[in-house]
Enzyme design. Structure first.
Site: not given
Lengths: 238, 238
Positions: B89, B122-123, B159, B195
């Protein structure tokens, strides 16, 4: 008293530095009989090199330019300035330097109280607004706050780019990022300027200029498109 | 003692949540006989909805899952956790919440001292590292620091995306952004995960897994590519 020219970007693909905005920059500065511009290079690390590049562009436009890092006292440089140009690069580096050199309030006062014309490009436009919350840059340094010059009460997103519908990349689109920002309570409007666009601000009048339409995001509303030439002064009332 | 599985992203285009990493997640958690996972949803704003989505995926993998926001005391939740999954997020929102709830040190201690397995996406991978200086996210809230969980002494860029040579957009490429970061003195290596890629960390051993090669940026060196299956433990020594 404010007089601002805030550009999405300094350089269009395949053209020279500030070339696309040459006429806008010239007529903006001539209106105030500016001869010499104070340059703020803090968004990049090599100030000498950056000044050299920017000086060449402004010289073609008929203006002298000197970078603030050449002055013994940055605060004196600001109090003497006829006009200020704040260039692009990394918004976090730029804002941190404005705090470190204690020149945030001096610049704000000169622009808002004395009417000193201010030109910003990219990061230089981000810091002209309420905060840097809608920069696209990587947070490579930690500024003491995200609150910026507050020459305007809303945010700008420069280099705005529409989502590529064919992309398989899963990182958020720009639109998704701005909408995430507006999930935070009490966040102001975001004016998204595509490359080639700019606003000219005179007091409480904001005019969209340049090459492309702009997209405005307001919390709890659908985003809207505005054509070049539109009066965007309503952004001051939110 | 650390056991980490850090994913570049949670979802590949056109597939379900965590589907591409299903076997990695399953075998990682089974090794520690995990039955129930503690979920950290703070990177998004709707914690209930986020938990629902993530719970479905973990349930398919054979694990129970509960979000930390359901516990009266987040600190108690962490001290009881068999495993932690920190979802993606906005990295700024996530890190700010870890500070606000005072759970940065509790998580760090559980992972580094007790060997509790940690999965990030991700985050959730960004906050597992030294700092969030190389997140791609928009700085929509202001955390009290960019220093993160420090489960690893370097940075991750999730990413990661190669420059599009046909693009006329003038915003910085990802590579340019990482290089700007390395203009700042004393900055650690940046592991760029495309990714579909991830690292598995066991103590001082780091293995690149997943679908794509990774790119490593080290200050004052040329960036290098590493194939899936490469031992990246050298990153701990910089």
């Amino acid at each position: 008293m404010r007089n601002l020219l805030l550009l999405s970007n300094s350089t269009m693909h395949g053209t020279e530095y500030l070339q696309y905005a040459a006429e806008n920059v010239k007529s903006f500065l001539k209106k105030f009989s500016v001869e010499k511009v104070l340059f703020i290079p803090y968004a990049l690390t090599d100030y000498d090199k950056y000044e050299h590049k920017v000086k060449q562009a402004f010289s073609k436009f008929g203006f002298d330019l000197k970078s603030i890092h050449r002055y013994e006292s940055p605060i004196d440089a600001i109090s003497e300035a006829q006009a200020i140009y704040c260039g692009g690069g990394n918004t976090f580096c730029l804002l941190k330097a404005l705090y470190d050199f204690k020149i945030l309030k001096p610049i704000r006062d000169r622009v808002l109280l004395d009417g000193v014309p201010y030109i910003g490009a990219s990061a230089g436009s981000n810091v002209a607004t309420k905060s840097i919350n809608t920069t696209n840059d990587m947070p490579i340094v930690y500024p003491p706050s995200f609150v910026a010059l507050e020459l305007l009460p809303f945010n700008i997103n420069p280099h705005y780019i529409d989502a590529d519908v064919n992309s398989k990349h899963m990182g958020e689109t720009r639109e998704e990022r701005i909408k995430q920002y507006h999930e935070v309570p009490n966040t102001p409007p975001v004016l998204c300027l595509r490359e080639g666009s700019m606003i000219q601000v005179e007091g409480d009048n904001i005019l969209l200029k340049g090459l492309k339409s702009a997209r405005v995001f307001i919390r709890d509303e659908e985003p809207k498109e505005y054509d070049v030439g539109t009066d965007l002064s309503f952004l001051l009332k939110h």
